[in-house]
Scaffold this motif. Sequence first.
Motif, PDB file in Angstrom:
ATOM      1  N   ASN A 119      11.330   8.386  11.680  1.00 25.13           N
ATOM      2  CA  ASN A 119      10.415   9.451  13.298  1.00 25.13           C
ATOM      3  C   ASN A 119      12.651   9.259  13.853  1.00 25.13           C
ATOM      4  O   ASN A 119      12.499   9.653  15.148  1.00 25.13           O
ATOM      5  N   ARG A 120      13.107   7.574  13.625  1.00 25.77           N
ATOM      6  CA  ARG A 120      14.509   7.387  14.706  1.00 25.77           C
ATOM      7  C   ARG A 120      15.386   6.868  13.668  1.00 25.77           C
ATOM      8  O   ARG A 120      15.449   6.015  13.683  1.00 25.77           O
ATOM      9  N   PRO A 121      15.903   7.787  13.047  1.00 26.39           N
ATOM     10  CA  PRO A 121      17.061   7.581  12.029  1.00 26.39           C
ATOM     11  C   PRO A 121      18.433   6.923  12.718  1.00 26.39           C
ATOM     12  O   PRO A 121      18.183   6.996  14.315  1.00 26.39           O
ATOM     13  N   PHE A 122      19.150   6.938  11.836  1.00 28.17           N
ATOM     14  CA  PHE A 122      20.142   6.568  12.796  1.00 28.17           C
ATOM     15  C   PHE A 122      21.523   7.668  12.979  1.00 28.17           C
ATOM     16  O   PHE A 122      20.523   8.863  12.091  1.00 28.17           O
ATOM     17  N   ASP A 123      22.446   7.472  14.072  1.00 26.79           N
ATOM     18  CA  ASP A 123      22.805   7.941  14.268  1.00 26.79           C
ATOM     19  C   ASP A 123      24.436   8.652  13.461  1.00 26.79           C
ATOM     20  O   ASP A 123      24.946   9.566  14.009  1.00 26.79           O
ATOM     21  N   TRP A 124      24.784   7.122  12.721  1.00 25.78           N
ATOM     22  CA  TRP A 124      26.478   7.275  12.271  1.00 25.78           C
ATOM     23  C   TRP A 124      26.697   6.790  11.027  1.00 25.78           C
ATOM     24  O   TRP A 124      27.292   7.228  10.761  1.00 25.78           O
ATOM     25  N   THR A 125      25.192   6.725  10.939  1.00 22.05           N
ATOM     26  CA  THR A 125      25.575   5.600   9.721  1.00 22.05           C
ATOM     27  C   THR A 125      24.606   5.648   7.933  1.00 22.05           C
ATOM     28  O   THR A 125      23.616   6.052   8.551  1.00 22.05           O
ATOM     29  N   TYR A 126      25.206   6.385   7.174  1.00 22.85           N
ATOM     30  CA  TYR A 126      25.016   7.068   5.743  1.00 22.85           C
ATOM     31  C   TYR A 126      25.087   6.013   4.414  1.00 22.85           C
ATOM     32  O   TYR A 126      25.847   4.813   4.785  1.00 22.85           O
ATOM     33  N   HIS A 127      24.146   6.256   3.247  1.00 21.47           N
ATOM     34  CA  HIS A 127      24.422   5.594   2.247  1.00 21.47           C
ATOM     35  C   HIS A 127      23.412   6.453   0.955  1.00 21.47           C
ATOM     36  O   HIS A 127      22.711   6.826   1.185  1.00 21.47           O
TER      37      HIS A 127
END
Length: 401
Positions: free
Chosen positions: A124-132
Motif C-alpha cells: 500500500n506504500r510503494p517507492f516513488d523512484w526506485t525499481y528492482h
Amino acid sequence: MSEFSVGRERVLTVGVAVARSGRLANLGDPLDFAMTLMAEKLAGAGPAGYRIRLAGRDTRSSAEGARQAVDELVADEDAKIVLTLAGTQVLPAVADACEAAGVPCLSSAFPWQVYYYGRGADENRPFDWTYHFCWGLDDIADTFADLWERVDGREHTVGCLWNDGPQGAWSRHPEHGFAPAAGARGHDLLRPEPYREPATAMALDAHVAAFRDAQVDIVTSAATGQDLALFRSRAAEGGWRPRLITCSRWLAYPPSVTSAGGRPAQAGVATLAYWTPAHPYVSSLDGMTAAGLAEAYEQRTGRQWLQPLGLAYALFEVAAHALTTAGDPTDRRSVAVAVGESRVRTIAGVLDWTAGPVPNIATVPLAGGQWQPGTRHDYELTVVTSGQVDGLPAAGDLIPT
C-alpha cells in the motif's frame, strides 16, 4: 535545458553506481564490463534527437560511498536514471539516496523481499523512484527444495547456516522469508542462532555440532565464500560431512576461495542458476544472446563468465527502454513512470513491472545448478534442474556427496 548538449545533439545520461574499489570490487566486474560493452551501443539507442551517454561513479564498497556516488551522478552528470548491482549494504544505500534525490533507480541481484520490505515499503506504500528486478526468497526456497528432494526423493530436515545480517534475518521472516516457503514443501528447518559475519571458527563449530547431533544431511545457507569455506573445513575436521549444501548469494560467482583439502568452497555446492550461457534469452536491444555475452566476457577478460553478467546487461536494456518510451525523457518523473510500466524482453528474460508481485518489482525465474568439475574450467555451474525457466534443459544430474 537541463540535459547535456553536444553541438546540436541533446544527451541523456544514465548514471552507474558501481564498486571499483574496496572489498566488493570484484562484485563490480559484471556491471563495469556491461557498461564498457554498452557505451557505444546505447549511443544510438535513445529517443529521436537524443544520444544516451553513460557516466560511472565508484561506490567504494560502502554505504557512504554509495550515497556520494549518487549525489555526484545527479549533481555533476545530470543523470536521468541511476543503475546499480549487488552489495548487501551498498545497493540499498544507492536506492535510498535516489529515492531521497528524486531520481529513478534500477537495481538487481538482491532478493526482492529484502529490497522492498527491508527498505520500508509495502503493497500500500510503494517507492516513488526506485525499481528492482530479481528473484524472491520464496523462489530460492522452492529452487532449493527441488534440489533437496533429489537426494533420496524425500522430505528432509535441513540445517540452516544463516548469518545475522539482512539476508539471514529475512530468510527467517515468518511471512516474507525463505522459511515459510520451505516449510510449505514439507521440509523441517533446523535453525541455530545466527552467526555474525565474518564468521569465526567457534561460531561455526556450534552449527556443525547442532547439525551433526540432529543427524542433518542437508545444509542451506547464504554465506560468503570465505565463511562457507571455513564451515566446510570445521565440519571436515569434526568428522562430519553433509550430503548436500545449497547456498545462494556469493556462491553464484566462480570458485575462488579454497576449503578443506584445497578444494574451492563451491565444489559440489548446489546454488541458484538465474543466468547461464545456456539460458534461452536474447536481448531485444541488440540481439545479444546469453551464450554470446558469456563468450565476450571470457574473450575480453580471460576470466570465467559470471552469472550477474546477464543482470548487468539487462539493467542497460531497461534503462534504454524507459528513456525511449518516456513521455519526456528529460524529466525524471516521466522516466520513473516509464520504468514502472515496462515489460521488456532482455538477456535476463522478460522483465515485467506491470505484473508485480508488488509495485516497483519485476521477477527473474530460477533454475537449480551445482558446481561440478568442468571441461573449460576446473569447476563450472551445471544446470541440474530447469525449475521456473522455460526452455532451459538440464545439463547434468545432481551429485550428492
